[in-house]
Design an enzyme around this catalytic site. Structure first.
Site, short mmCIF file in Angstrom:
data_model
loop_
_atom_site.label_atom_id
_atom_site.label_comp_id
_atom_site.label_asym_id
_atom_site.label_seq_id
_atom_site.Cartn_x
_atom_site.Cartn_y
_atom_site.Cartn_z
NE ARG A 165 60.73 33.53 81.85
CZ ARG A 165 59.81 34.30 81.36
NH1 ARG A 165 60.69 35.62 81.54
NH2 ARG A 165 58.60 35.59 81.92
CE LYS A 187 59.16 31.64 79.28
NZ LYS A 187 57.66 30.23 79.40
CG HIS A 255 59.58 28.97 87.51
ND1 HIS A 255 60.34 30.31 86.57
CD2 HIS A 255 58.47 28.75 86.89
CE1 HIS A 255 59.19 30.32 85.45
NE2 HIS A 255 58.73 30.08 86.03
NE ARG A 258 58.93 34.03 86.09
CZ ARG A 258 58.85 35.90 85.54
NH1 ARG A 258 59.47 36.63 85.41
NH2 ARG A 258 58.01 35.69 84.83
CG HIS A 281 53.73 37.53 82.79
ND1 HIS A 281 53.23 38.03 84.35
CD2 HIS A 281 54.91 36.85 83.10
CE1 HIS A 281 54.38 36.63 85.31
NE2 HIS A 281 54.42 35.73 84.51
CE1 TYR A 290 52.79 33.92 90.90
CE2 TYR A 290 52.67 35.02 88.49
CZ TYR A 290 53.41 34.00 89.38
OH TYR A 290 54.37 34.01 88.87
#
Length: 309
Positions: A165, A187, A255, A258, A281, A290
């Site tokens: 990111r 995150k 983004h 990514r 994730h 995806y």
């Protein structure tokens, strides 16, 4: 807690503060998610304050009915709030009431009858391989100052070549470059290891070679024109310039690089679990989106190329 100082009594105000600490220490929410949860719950408590005609107390919450929650959701919907935002607000409310139950303060079944708003699935917009490469290589043509051109190429190379990111790329320090693997904190404070492939390393080295500022090992790697920490907004503005120069769609953002990283890896047979780890994730279901992107692109190519399509 925004907008709640005058709507809840002292006891609930203390519970709110403890809930926020729990979100940070136990659930490890990202700062922006925490801010959104605080805002969402504050709006709900203000709504209850209007219903109660004054201060919200523990008794107010104990008397909460499903109809009250639906009324709040309807009022937010009337303000044209998206389903995604409504779902997040409901999640914040449930989180607080679940905290109260865990702490033995109170329990309620009002939320059991509330359905989460349906959220339409929006697929990530990935660039093609050629578009992604051109986005990075064309950067130098839009900038007269060589070191800034090299800086922007390095940042965009990190987004596409490692799946970082923007915030993660801009948080890197020279000390992070001591090996061929980047240790990235993403995150929720989750740490992951990401390979630093040769083209990305070369782009970073090219920037370091001509950067006019001294960079201490523990300080941010990427700097603005005056030596301060590089702002994500400047990277976004650069990509906006590239969109115009290359005729790319509005979905072409930093983004999107990514997203392109993940989509192109999957298209080349990359393992979904490995891609999950590389992206950071928490859940495989987040990464599985995806697979739909790759299938959609395959079908699009089929319909364009097959003579009987």
């Amino acid at each position: 807690m925004p907008n709640t100082a005058f709507t809840v009594d002292a006891f609930l105000n203390d519970q709110l503060a403890r809930w926020q600490r729990d979100l940070v220490a136990v659930r490890r929410l990202a700062p922006k998610t925490l801010e959104a949860y605080q805002r969402d719950l504050g709006q709900f408590l203000d709504f209850l304050s209007g219903h109660a005609g004054g201060e919200v107390t523990l008794t107010t919450l104990r008397e909460l009915r499903a109809a009250d929650i639906r009324a709040f959701m309807a009022s937010r919907r009337g303000e044209e709030v998206s389903s995604r935002s409504l779902a997040r607000a409901l999640s914040a409310m449930k989180s607080f009431f679940a905290f109260l139950e865990r702490e033995g303060v109170m329990a309620t079944e009002a939320f059991n009858a509330i359905r989460t708003p349906k959220i339409g699935r929006s697929l990530p917009k990935a660039l093609t391989v050629i578009e992604a490469k051109r986005t990075i290589s064309t950067t130098a043509e839009l900038e007269e100052r060589p070191w800034i051109a090299a800086r922007d190429m390095a940042v965009l190379s990190l987004c596409y070549g490692t799946g970082l990111r923007i915030s993660e790329a801009l948080a890197l320090t020279p000390a992070d470059l001591d090996s061929d693997t980047l240790r990235v904190t993403g995150k929720g404070g989750r740490t992951r290891m990401v390979p630093l492939i040769a083209p990305v390393r070369r782009a970073i080295d090219a920037y370091l070679e001509i950067c006019p500022f001294g960079l201490d090992p523990g300080e941010p790697l990427f700097r603005g024109a005056k030596g301060g920490v590089l702002s994500p907004r400047l990277v976004q503005m650069r990509v906006a310039q590239l969109r115009g120069a290359l005729g790319l769609p509005p979905s072409a953002t930093p983004h999107a690089l990514r997203h392109s990283f993940a989509t192109h890896l999957l298209g080349k047979g990359g393992d979904l679990r490995a891609i999950q780890e590389l992206l950071g994730h928490a859940s495989l279901s987040t990464t599985q989106i995806y697979t739909a992107v790759d299938t959609d692109r395959l079908l699009e190519s089929y319909h364009k190329a097959h003579p009987r399509a």
